[in-house]
Design a protein around this motif. Structure first.
Motif, PDB file in Angstrom:
ATOM      1  N   VAL A  89      -3.073  -4.528  -4.393  1.00 16.94           N
ATOM      2  CA  VAL A  89      -2.741  -4.224  -2.984  1.00 16.94           C
ATOM      3  C   VAL A  89      -3.122  -5.236  -2.328  1.00 16.94           C
ATOM      4  O   VAL A  89      -4.281  -5.875  -1.987  1.00 16.94           O
ATOM      5  CB  VAL A  89      -3.520  -3.152  -2.584  1.00 16.94           C
ATOM      6  CG1 VAL A  89      -3.068  -2.634  -1.107  1.00 16.94           C
ATOM      7  CG2 VAL A  89      -3.131  -1.767  -3.515  1.00 16.94           C
ATOM      8  N   TRP A 130       0.863  -1.059   0.020  1.00 24.30           N
ATOM      9  CA  TRP A 130      -0.068   0.147  -0.094  1.00 24.30           C
ATOM     10  C   TRP A 130       0.910   1.267   0.006  1.00 24.30           C
ATOM     11  O   TRP A 130       2.064   1.319   0.167  1.00 24.30           O
ATOM     12  CB  TRP A 130      -1.015  -0.059   1.188  1.00 24.30           C
ATOM     13  CG  TRP A 130      -0.288  -0.430   2.547  1.00 24.30           C
ATOM     14  CD1 TRP A 130      -0.108  -1.530   2.969  1.00 24.30           C
ATOM     15  CD2 TRP A 130       0.062   0.572   3.566  1.00 24.30           C
ATOM     16  NE1 TRP A 130       0.281  -1.410   4.311  1.00 24.30           N
ATOM     17  CE2 TRP A 130       0.594  -0.052   4.764  1.00 24.30           C
ATOM     18  CE3 TRP A 130       0.185   1.827   3.660  1.00 24.30           C
ATOM     19  CZ2 TRP A 130       1.216   0.399   5.607  1.00 24.30           C
ATOM     20  CZ3 TRP A 130       0.836   2.378   4.539  1.00 24.30           C
ATOM     21  CH2 TRP A 130       1.119   1.573   5.840  1.00 24.30           C
ATOM     22  N   ASP A 131       0.318   2.306  -0.510  1.00 19.97           N
ATOM     23  CA  ASP A 131       0.861   3.654  -0.481  1.00 19.97           C
ATOM     24  C   ASP A 131       0.751   4.563   0.636  1.00 19.97           C
ATOM     25  O   ASP A 131      -0.349   5.074   0.708  1.00 19.97           O
ATOM     26  CB  ASP A 131       0.378   4.408  -1.906  1.00 19.97           C
ATOM     27  CG  ASP A 131       0.995   5.697  -2.370  1.00 19.97           C
ATOM     28  OD1 ASP A 131       2.162   5.840  -1.640  1.00 19.97           O
ATOM     29  OD2 ASP A 131       0.499   6.335  -3.048  1.00 19.97           O
ATOM     30  N   LEU A 132       1.818   4.805   1.440  1.00 15.71           N
ATOM     31  CA  LEU A 132       1.720   5.228   2.727  1.00 15.71           C
ATOM     32  C   LEU A 132       1.352   7.019   2.278  1.00 15.71           C
ATOM     33  O   LEU A 132       0.458   7.353   3.181  1.00 15.71           O
ATOM     34  CB  LEU A 132       3.108   5.357   3.286  1.00 15.71           C
ATOM     35  CG  LEU A 132       3.306   6.339   4.659  1.00 15.71           C
ATOM     36  CD1 LEU A 132       2.233   5.679   5.685  1.00 15.71           C
ATOM     37  CD2 LEU A 132       4.609   6.116   5.115  1.00 15.71           C
ATOM     38  N   PRO A 133       1.925   7.603   1.240  1.00 18.21           N
ATOM     39  CA  PRO A 133       1.265   9.111   1.199  1.00 18.21           C
ATOM     40  C   PRO A 133      -0.335   9.094   0.714  1.00 18.21           C
ATOM     41  O   PRO A 133      -0.704   9.980   1.198  1.00 18.21           O
ATOM     42  CB  PRO A 133       2.146   9.601  -0.015  1.00 18.21           C
ATOM     43  CG  PRO A 133       3.468   8.692  -0.110  1.00 18.21           C
ATOM     44  CD  PRO A 133       2.981   7.344   0.574  1.00 18.21           C
ATOM     45  N   LEU A 134      -0.648   8.156  -0.006  1.00 19.19           N
ATOM     46  CA  LEU A 134      -2.232   8.053  -0.077  1.00 19.19           C
ATOM     47  C   LEU A 134      -2.852   7.948   1.229  1.00 19.19           C
ATOM     48  O   LEU A 134      -3.856   8.611   1.293  1.00 19.19           O
ATOM     49  CB  LEU A 134      -2.564   6.906  -0.962  1.00 19.19           C
ATOM     50  CG  LEU A 134      -3.994   6.984  -1.526  1.00 19.19           C
ATOM     51  CD1 LEU A 134      -4.025   6.893  -2.868  1.00 19.19           C
ATOM     52  CD2 LEU A 134      -4.573   5.658  -0.692  1.00 19.19           C
ATOM     53  N   TYR A 156      -8.221   3.537   0.175  1.00 20.29           N
ATOM     54  CA  TYR A 156      -8.251   2.927  -1.109  1.00 20.29           C
ATOM     55  C   TYR A 156      -9.644   2.825  -1.572  1.00 20.29           C
ATOM     56  O   TYR A 156      -9.789   2.438  -2.541  1.00 20.29           O
ATOM     57  CB  TYR A 156      -7.613   1.557  -1.195  1.00 20.29           C
ATOM     58  CG  TYR A 156      -6.008   1.731  -1.358  1.00 20.29           C
ATOM     59  CD1 TYR A 156      -5.357   1.617  -2.687  1.00 20.29           C
ATOM     60  CD2 TYR A 156      -5.218   1.656  -0.067  1.00 20.29           C
ATOM     61  CE1 TYR A 156      -4.140   1.729  -2.711  1.00 20.29           C
ATOM     62  CE2 TYR A 156      -3.777   1.905  -0.393  1.00 20.29           C
ATOM     63  CZ  TYR A 156      -3.291   1.952  -1.652  1.00 20.29           C
ATOM     64  OH  TYR A 156      -1.817   1.748  -2.010  1.00 20.29           O
ATOM     65  N   ASP A 204      -6.654  -1.692  -9.581  1.00 16.82           N
ATOM     66  CA  ASP A 204      -5.489  -1.238  -8.985  1.00 16.82           C
ATOM     67  C   ASP A 204      -5.607  -1.785  -7.483  1.00 16.82           C
ATOM     68  O   ASP A 204      -4.586  -2.036  -6.896  1.00 16.82           O
ATOM     69  CB  ASP A 204      -5.374   0.165  -8.530  1.00 16.82           C
ATOM     70  CG  ASP A 204      -4.960   0.727  -9.984  1.00 16.82           C
ATOM     71  OD1 ASP A 204      -4.334   0.170 -10.670  1.00 16.82           O
ATOM     72  OD2 ASP A 204      -5.071   1.949 -10.093  1.00 16.82           O
TER      73      ASP A 204
END
Length: 185
Positions: free
Chosen positions: A177, A30-34, A166, A173
């Motif tokens: 994840v 997963w994308d920490l900034p998101l 998310y 996408d």
């Protein structure tokens, strides 16, 4: 005889590699900034208008991330949270009746930890202090717990912070994840 050319040894080492293949590093998908970005918006902000459940999710996620503590240790945190002079950090301690998985009875060396205030890193202002999710959580849950008990109180219908972040991501996408139990959720 050159040992590097021995086919029997080569086969043996190939067998070892197949029976115990090398593991790739465990990097969350997963994308920490998101996720951080989602924590700055509804339903988590403005903090004073967020539901107790959303404040709880935000606090537990940020504490898990900042402390790298086990879930059981987060559950064992005492509601007695101390702020340093100048509010540059917060010190958390384990409840007196809690024993961490790796803690030896009578050894209190692992029973507390401090987290540096983000405001000191990105600019200090009184509004940063007022928006502190831990401070808001303690204020909101003050009447839900006896004095000097555990930090976290039960909130019904738990959801996951990362999964919620998310929600607006495409289904394709999202399939890429993979979130497992040992990642911060």
């Amino acid at each position: 005889m050159d040992i590097s050319q021995n086919m029997d040894l080569s086969d043996l080492f190939q067998g070892f590699a197949m029976s115990a293949p090398p593991r790739s590093p465990c990097i969350p998908a997963w994308d920490l900034p998101l996720v951080f970005n989602s924590l700055t918006k509804a339903p988590y902000e403005p903090l004073r208008l967020a539901s107790l459940q959303d404040v709880t999710l935000k606090v537990s996620f940020l504490l898990a991330l900042a402390s790298a503590r086990r879930v059981s240790e987060l559950h064992g945190l005492s509601a007695e949270v101390r702020h340093s002079r100048g509010r540059s950090s917060m010190t958390f301690s384990l409840a007196a009746d809690f024993l961490a998985k790796t803690q030896v009875p009578g050894d209190d060396s692992q029973s507390e930890f401090s987290i540096r205030a983000l405001a000191k890193s990105v600019g200090d202002s009184e509004s940063d202090w007022l928006l502190c999710p831990v401070r808001e959580y303690l204020r909101r849950t003050r009447d839900c717990r006896p004095r000097w008990s555990r930090l976290f109180v039960t909130v019904s219908e738990p959801q996951r912070v990362i999964q919620r972040a998310y929600q607006d991501v495409s289904e394709e996408d999202m399939r890429s994840v993979k979130i497992n139990a040992h990642e911060i959720g």
